[in-house]
Design a protein around this motif. Sequence first.
Motif, mmCIF file in Angstrom:
data_model
loop_
_atom_site.group_PDB
_atom_site.id
_atom_site.type_symbol
_atom_site.label_atom_id
_atom_site.label_comp_id
_atom_site.label_asym_id
_atom_site.label_seq_id
_atom_site.Cartn_x
_atom_site.Cartn_y
_atom_site.Cartn_z
ATOM 1 N N VAL A 1 0.906 -1.220 -0.022
ATOM 2 C CA VAL A 1 0.030 -0.011 -0.107
ATOM 3 C C VAL A 1 0.897 1.156 -0.043
ATOM 4 C CG1 VAL A 1 -0.347 -0.035 2.517
ATOM 5 C CG2 VAL A 1 -1.898 1.213 0.983
ATOM 6 N N LEU A 2 2.102 1.263 0.655
ATOM 7 C CA LEU A 2 3.012 2.522 0.503
ATOM 8 C C LEU A 2 3.691 2.574 -0.605
ATOM 9 C CD1 LEU A 2 4.306 1.839 4.286
ATOM 10 C CD2 LEU A 2 2.545 3.486 3.511
ATOM 11 N N LEU A 3 4.256 1.256 -1.089
ATOM 12 C CA LEU A 3 4.781 1.330 -2.502
ATOM 13 C C LEU A 3 3.891 1.873 -3.580
ATOM 14 C CD1 LEU A 3 7.277 0.777 -3.900
ATOM 15 C CD2 LEU A 3 6.593 -1.683 -4.175
ATOM 16 N N GLU A 4 2.565 1.382 -3.514
ATOM 17 C CA GLU A 4 1.720 2.241 -4.638
ATOM 18 C C GLU A 4 1.758 3.671 -4.475
ATOM 19 O OE1 GLU A 4 -2.830 1.823 -6.053
ATOM 20 O OE2 GLU A 4 -2.322 0.880 -4.133
ATOM 21 N N ARG A 5 1.645 4.313 -3.292
ATOM 22 C CA ARG A 5 1.618 5.751 -3.072
ATOM 23 C C ARG A 5 3.183 6.224 -3.745
ATOM 24 N NH1 ARG A 5 -1.462 8.598 -3.836
ATOM 25 N NH2 ARG A 5 -1.224 10.203 -2.519
ATOM 26 N N VAL A 6 4.091 5.593 -3.324
ATOM 27 C CA VAL A 6 5.627 5.915 -3.590
ATOM 28 C C VAL A 6 5.528 5.947 -5.183
ATOM 29 C CG1 VAL A 6 7.962 5.176 -3.809
ATOM 30 C CG2 VAL A 6 6.807 5.116 -1.656
ATOM 31 N N CYS A 7 5.057 4.789 -5.826
ATOM 32 C CA CYS A 7 5.018 5.081 -7.237
ATOM 33 C C CYS A 7 4.142 6.203 -8.036
ATOM 34 C CB CYS A 7 4.420 3.750 -7.806
ATOM 35 S SG CYS A 7 5.373 2.116 -7.601
ATOM 36 N N PHE B 1 0.467 17.100 -3.308
ATOM 37 C CA PHE B 1 0.156 15.426 -3.415
ATOM 38 C C PHE B 1 -0.261 15.215 -2.208
ATOM 39 C CE2 PHE B 1 2.046 11.371 -2.816
ATOM 40 C CZ PHE B 1 1.803 10.734 -3.962
ATOM 41 N N GLU B 2 -1.645 14.760 -2.206
ATOM 42 C CA GLU B 2 -2.266 14.305 -1.035
ATOM 43 C C GLU B 2 -1.862 12.944 -0.608
ATOM 44 O OE1 GLU B 2 -4.858 16.124 0.404
ATOM 45 O OE2 GLU B 2 -4.796 17.350 -1.127
ATOM 46 N N VAL B 3 -1.594 13.103 0.901
ATOM 47 C CA VAL B 3 -1.024 11.625 1.771
ATOM 48 C C VAL B 3 -2.555 11.676 2.600
ATOM 49 C CG1 VAL B 3 0.743 10.869 3.029
ATOM 50 C CG2 VAL B 3 1.189 12.192 0.944
ATOM 51 N N GLU B 4 -2.845 10.228 2.806
ATOM 52 C CA GLU B 4 -3.629 10.025 3.750
ATOM 53 C C GLU B 4 -2.866 10.016 5.309
ATOM 54 O OE1 GLU B 4 -2.732 8.249 0.998
ATOM 55 O OE2 GLU B 4 -4.767 8.233 -0.122
ATOM 56 N N PRO B 5 -3.525 10.477 6.022
ATOM 57 C CA PRO B 5 -2.729 10.734 7.384
ATOM 58 C C PRO B 5 -2.475 9.480 8.253
ATOM 59 C CG PRO B 5 -4.855 11.823 7.456
ATOM 60 C CD PRO B 5 -4.831 11.225 6.165
ATOM 61 N N GLU B 6 -3.258 8.159 7.863
ATOM 62 C CA GLU B 6 -2.985 7.003 8.408
ATOM 63 C C GLU B 6 -1.535 6.276 7.809
ATOM 64 O OE1 GLU B 6 -6.148 5.916 5.523
ATOM 65 O OE2 GLU B 6 -5.569 7.663 6.818
ATOM 66 N N TYR B 7 -1.080 6.893 6.654
ATOM 67 C CA TYR B 7 -0.039 6.536 6.125
ATOM 68 C C TYR B 7 1.266 7.343 5.935
ATOM 69 C CZ TYR B 7 -2.977 3.195 3.738
ATOM 70 O OH TYR B 7 -4.381 2.201 3.609
ATOM 71 N N ALA B 8 0.895 8.530 6.451
ATOM 72 C CA ALA B 8 1.886 9.781 6.691
ATOM 73 C C ALA B 8 3.406 9.513 7.081
ATOM 74 C CB ALA B 8 1.501 11.006 7.381
ATOM 75 N N LEU B 9 3.443 8.758 8.377
ATOM 76 C CA LEU B 9 4.915 8.429 8.937
ATOM 77 C C LEU B 9 5.523 7.560 8.206
ATOM 78 C CD1 LEU B 9 6.481 8.953 11.279
ATOM 79 C CD2 LEU B 9 5.482 7.336 12.715
ATOM 80 N N LEU C 1 5.142 6.689 5.085
ATOM 81 C CA LEU C 1 5.477 7.112 3.558
ATOM 82 C C LEU C 1 6.739 8.065 3.794
ATOM 83 C CD1 LEU C 1 2.328 7.980 1.897
ATOM 84 C CD2 LEU C 1 3.974 6.560 1.203
ATOM 85 N N LEU C 2 7.035 8.605 5.001
ATOM 86 C CA LEU C 2 8.086 9.423 5.274
ATOM 87 C C LEU C 2 9.081 8.739 5.513
ATOM 88 C CD1 LEU C 2 9.243 12.502 5.681
ATOM 89 C CD2 LEU C 2 8.579 12.135 8.147
ATOM 90 N N LEU D 1 14.247 5.668 0.346
ATOM 91 C CA LEU D 1 14.588 5.747 -1.382
ATOM 92 C C LEU D 1 14.802 7.151 -1.646
ATOM 93 C CD1 LEU D 1 10.984 4.307 -2.386
ATOM 94 C CD2 LEU D 1 13.294 3.340 -2.448
ATOM 95 N N ASP D 2 15.279 7.981 -0.800
ATOM 96 C CA ASP D 2 15.829 9.359 -1.369
ATOM 97 C C ASP D 2 14.914 10.047 -2.360
ATOM 98 O OD1 ASP D 2 17.621 11.045 -1.157
ATOM 99 O OD2 ASP D 2 18.933 10.381 -2.791
ATOM 100 N N VAL D 3 13.739 10.477 -1.794
ATOM 101 C CA VAL D 3 12.897 11.054 -2.832
ATOM 102 C C VAL D 3 12.373 12.379 -2.145
ATOM 103 C CG1 VAL D 3 12.095 9.419 -4.362
ATOM 104 C CG2 VAL D 3 10.711 9.864 -2.293
#
Length: 100
Positions: A57-63, A81-89, A91-92, A98-100
Motif C-alpha cells: 500500500v505504501l509502495l503504490e503511493r511511492v509509485c 500531493f495528497e497523503v492519507e494521514p494514516e500513511y504519513a509517517l 511514507l516519510l 528511497l531518497d525522494v
Amino acid sequence: MADDSASAWVTLTSSDNFSYVVSREACMVSGTLRQMLGSGFSEGRTGKVTLESIEGVLLERVCDYLYFHLRYKDAKEVPKFEVEPEYALNLLVAADFLDV
C-alpha cells in the motif's frame, strides 16, 4: 534473450509481494533506485527491485509520487500531493530510504 538492463520498465516488489511496473525514468527520481539500477547490482541487470522494508500500500503511493514528480518537475503551479494521514509517517520513512 534480450538484456533487461536496457528495458524502459522496472518491476518494484513490496515486502508483501505486491508488484508494480514503473517506467525506468520514474524510478530515476529516487536516488536509491537510481543507484541500484545504474550500477552493477543485480537489480540493474534484471530490472527487478525488491523493497523488503516497504509494504504494498505504501509502495503504490511511492509509485504515484514518482510519476507526480515527473509530471510536475518543471511546472510553475504544482498541485498538492495528497497523503492519507494514516500513511504519513510510514511514507516519510519510505521516502527517506528511497531518497525522494
